[in-house]
Design an enzyme around this catalytic site. Sequence first.
Site, mmCIF file in Angstrom:
data_model
loop_
_atom_site.group_PDB
_atom_site.id
_atom_site.type_symbol
_atom_site.label_atom_id
_atom_site.label_comp_id
_atom_site.label_asym_id
_atom_site.label_seq_id
_atom_site.Cartn_x
_atom_site.Cartn_y
_atom_site.Cartn_z
ATOM 1 N N CYS A 1 -40.957 13.404 14.574
ATOM 2 C CA CYS A 1 -41.897 14.451 13.639
ATOM 3 C C CYS A 1 -41.938 15.061 14.054
ATOM 4 C CB CYS A 1 -42.716 13.378 13.440
ATOM 5 S SG CYS A 1 -43.322 14.161 11.340
ATOM 6 N N CYS B 1 -39.841 10.099 8.620
ATOM 7 C CA CYS B 1 -40.079 9.722 9.790
ATOM 8 C C CYS B 1 -41.703 8.420 9.892
ATOM 9 C CB CYS B 1 -41.966 10.295 9.657
ATOM 10 S SG CYS B 1 -43.379 9.993 10.897
ATOM 11 N N LYS C 1 -19.727 34.711 -19.740
ATOM 12 C CA LYS C 1 -20.520 34.027 -18.370
ATOM 13 C C LYS C 1 -21.348 35.046 -17.548
ATOM 14 C CE LYS C 1 -20.449 29.072 -18.424
ATOM 15 N NZ LYS C 1 -21.648 28.161 -18.475
ATOM 16 N N TYR D 1 -29.477 30.104 -33.894
ATOM 17 C CA TYR D 1 -28.361 30.292 -33.560
ATOM 18 C C TYR D 1 -27.023 30.437 -34.021
ATOM 19 C CZ TYR D 1 -26.447 26.832 -30.627
ATOM 20 O OH TYR D 1 -25.913 25.602 -30.644
ATOM 21 N N CYS E 1 -46.192 14.563 13.577
ATOM 22 C CA CYS E 1 -46.574 14.257 13.951
ATOM 23 C C CYS E 1 -45.994 13.376 15.843
ATOM 24 C CB CYS E 1 -47.407 12.310 13.689
ATOM 25 S SG CYS E 1 -45.582 11.731 13.228
ATOM 26 N N LYS F 1 -26.797 33.919 -24.620
ATOM 27 C CA LYS F 1 -26.593 32.549 -24.860
ATOM 28 C C LYS F 1 -27.420 31.835 -23.677
ATOM 29 C CE LYS F 1 -22.417 29.658 -23.583
ATOM 30 N NZ LYS F 1 -23.218 28.239 -22.545
ATOM 31 N N CYS G 1 -49.021 9.571 10.319
ATOM 32 C CA CYS G 1 -48.277 10.908 10.308
ATOM 33 C C CYS G 1 -49.555 12.046 9.091
ATOM 34 C CB CYS G 1 -47.113 11.088 9.617
ATOM 35 S SG CYS G 1 -45.977 12.521 9.940
ATOM 36 N N GLU H 1 -24.745 37.547 -28.706
ATOM 37 C CA GLU H 1 -26.389 37.172 -28.782
ATOM 38 C C GLU H 1 -26.346 36.866 -27.572
ATOM 39 O OE1 GLU H 1 -25.973 33.677 -31.752
ATOM 40 O OE2 GLU H 1 -26.439 34.959 -33.280
ATOM 41 N N ASP I 1 -29.646 28.975 -22.426
ATOM 42 C CA ASP I 1 -29.364 28.643 -21.289
ATOM 43 C C ASP I 1 -30.703 27.063 -21.537
ATOM 44 O OD1 ASP I 1 -28.279 26.674 -19.680
ATOM 45 O OD2 ASP I 1 -28.800 27.780 -17.749
HETATM 46 S S1 IVH Z 1 -22.609 29.841 -31.532
HETATM 47 C C1 IVH Z 1 -18.688 26.597 -32.497
HETATM 48 N N1 IVH Z 1 -24.825 31.274 -29.820
HETATM 49 O O1 IVH Z 1 -23.499 26.882 -25.783
HETATM 50 C C2 IVH Z 1 -20.704 27.341 -31.794
HETATM 51 N N2 IVH Z 1 -24.142 28.703 -29.133
HETATM 52 O O2 IVH Z 1 -21.654 26.150 -25.540
HETATM 53 C C3 IVH Z 1 -21.334 27.558 -32.171
HETATM 54 N N3 IVH Z 1 -25.216 28.281 -26.848
HETATM 55 O O3 IVH Z 1 -23.890 24.653 -27.237
HETATM 56 C C4 IVH Z 1 -22.124 28.233 -30.873
HETATM 57 N N4 IVH Z 1 -26.983 30.083 -26.977
HETATM 58 O O4 IVH Z 1 -25.643 25.378 -27.242
HETATM 59 C C5 IVH Z 1 -23.578 29.772 -29.838
HETATM 60 N N5 IVH Z 1 -26.771 32.016 -28.989
HETATM 61 C C6 IVH Z 1 -25.107 31.309 -29.505
HETATM 62 C C7 IVH Z 1 -26.073 30.509 -28.659
HETATM 63 C C8 IVH Z 1 -25.272 29.390 -27.781
HETATM 64 C C9 IVH Z 1 -26.521 28.560 -26.772
HETATM 65 C C10 IVH Z 1 -24.890 27.064 -26.562
HETATM 66 C C11 IVH Z 1 -24.867 26.049 -27.558
HETATM 67 C C12 IVH Z 1 -23.503 25.425 -27.517
HETATM 68 C C13 IVH Z 1 -23.196 25.822 -26.075
HETATM 69 C C14 IVH Z 1 -21.120 26.254 -26.674
#
Ligand code: IVH
Length: 678
Positions: free
Chosen positions: A418, A436, A319, A229, A421, A120, A442, A118, A122
């Site tokens: 500045c 300034c 990551k 998730y 001015c 991740k 200004c 999946e 942010d």
């Molecule tokens: S599974 C047991 N799936 O990443 C851990 N986490 O470092 C369950 N996050 O705090 C997490 N996308 O907020 C999972 N597809 C995804 C995710 C995800 C983002 C975040 C989540 C967690 C952090 C883990």
Amino acid sequence: MGTITNKSKAKAEIELLRSQLHEHNHLYYNLAKPIISDKEFDLMMKELESLESKFPEFYDELSPTKRPGGDPVDGFSKVRHTTPMLSLSNTYAESEVEDWMARVDKGLEGEEVEYVMELKYDGVAISLVYKEGRLLRAITRGDGETGEDITANVKTINTIPLILKNDFPSKLEIRGEIFYPFEHFNALNDLREEEGEPRFANPRNTAAGSLKLQDSREVAKRKLDCMMYGVIAKGVSETHSEAVSLAGSWGFKIPSSVTKMISTSSDVGGVMNFISFWEEGRHNLPFAIDGVVIKVNRYDQQERLGLTSKSPRWAISFKFETERVRTKLKEITYQVGRTGAVTPVANLEPVQLGGTTVKRASLHNADQIERLGLIVGDFVFVEKGGEIIPKVVGVDESVRAVANDLFSPTSSTFPTHCLECGTELVREEGEAAHYCPNKSSCPPQVQGRIVHFISRKAMNIDGLGAETVIQLVEVGLVTDPSSLYELKAEDILPLERMAKKSVEKLLAGIEASKSVPFERVLFGLGIRYVGETVAKKLARYFGSLDAIMQADKESLLEVDEIGDRIADSVISYFADERNKQLVRRLREANLQLKIQDVEGATNKLEGASIVVSGLFEKYDRVGIKGLIELHGGKVSSSISKKTSFVVAGDKMGPSKREKAEKLGVEIISEDELLSKIS
Ligand code: IVH
């Protein structure tokens, strides 16, 4: 008899509209496949609103009409997670993924394993607890063991179902990520800029900040989003991927396998394909991701693998590296803001970064330039990271430009004057930024202050925008906010792009602003650190601008949440003769410089700190709180030893009741409150 059938008819009608609106919400927001027009949706919503106000006995806090927020945010009480919210261990290279897979293989004694991949997301982790298909609580991750209850704010997020559909388990917890889609994040920043407020740095932190706002209506406006998730429920499926698709059928927003936002594979090749696909593809997504999460798909295998103290053994994250590009530094320019702070800006050879073309990057201040040892002509590294405004993070040492005084802007060559001015810049003890000091003439400072003064949350002057302000300042018609009130039609008409109609609108807008309440005038002055909330607090506490101007530090510090930094800033603002003069002129222009006497106000509750909880009969919660303030009381969100009493309605939160009883704080009813103030 008639009323009973009317009532039961209304109830049925209300229930039908609610379930239809929940469904249309899901079709629109989660599936992007609406089957009715926005107008039809609005009409149904209006009809439901009107029925609900006629039949308050059918109140439901999870009605679709509650989406726009408005429920007071009731503190953020701490809640323990039933299952801890863990984090993931990170990997950065294929070999680390392979190592992890080998550990999984070993842990499962060579049994066949399917992995699910999946994105991740942010953002901010959230736990959504449902009981009998109704959203009961939304809790932040906190320290993983205990989080904060932010239900009132989370309820405003359209992609989170309030009521589940189809065959959902009666006890369910969904884990997901709340994030800020770029489109809405950028729109918010544009609006802030228009209003003279600084832009937010990145979507993740802004999402987190939004979820902690005190007014859920503001949260609703932010247009946050949520992707799920994780599913915690007994016996709904054997694998994670099945559970995700079931969650879709219950009404959640889920990643689509068609757009490859979720996929499965049994070997490292398939996993790495997914990773490379998104390492490239992430720039076309409407939201930020910072990697990929890889999970063992079968729940029984997850269980056998178990957890370490911080993270599960059955999942890891991969990551992505923060994207960094190398480009040429063409020039350093300096920008002067509303407060006079001078920010150096790197002007770059245009370069592609994170899906956009970058031409300028922030250099923060002279110290950073020095730290990097920048010379114009250098090749620099630029990063976007989580932030929207890219920053220069380093210099390519292998191809240094040749330094000479003109092109090596160290702190000794940082402009001394500045650029707008010509005034000599100052740098206060311990401050990184140059300022300034020419506040009164200004141009960017003068313009910036006026743009702030007229902004929506301050004077909200209709018909006057930033461009017109710049024009008015340039021709010398406006020098400070008070000169707006001296403008005459014949002065403005000759200006470019000014027709009779627009001049009339502008003048009417200025005239109307004379009745804007005092607290917004105070905010509009643009006193450093006096934002909207602080302005409100000062206005309520002191009652008038005169009182604030006369207040000494000690009395300023008595105001709730006002500390040294704000108190000093207020005092130094009013010590400045120019600001005193501005106030005099605003007074002559008849602006509201004190709190209006409100009809019916008394001081019967003065000094009392009161907590409100539950639902009431005669007033809604906002009404009850307004009433308390009208009579001089202070509404507080959480119960402490200092609480004078709690006004409790129907469905008062059990944890609140418990706390009140434990601390021996009196609990009174709505009627008892009314008799106290009558
Ligand atoms: S599974 C047991 N799936 O990443 C851990 N986490 O470092 C369950 N996050 O705090 C997490 N996308 O907020 C999972 N597809 C995804 C995710 C995800 C983002 C975040 C989540 C967690 C952090 C883990």
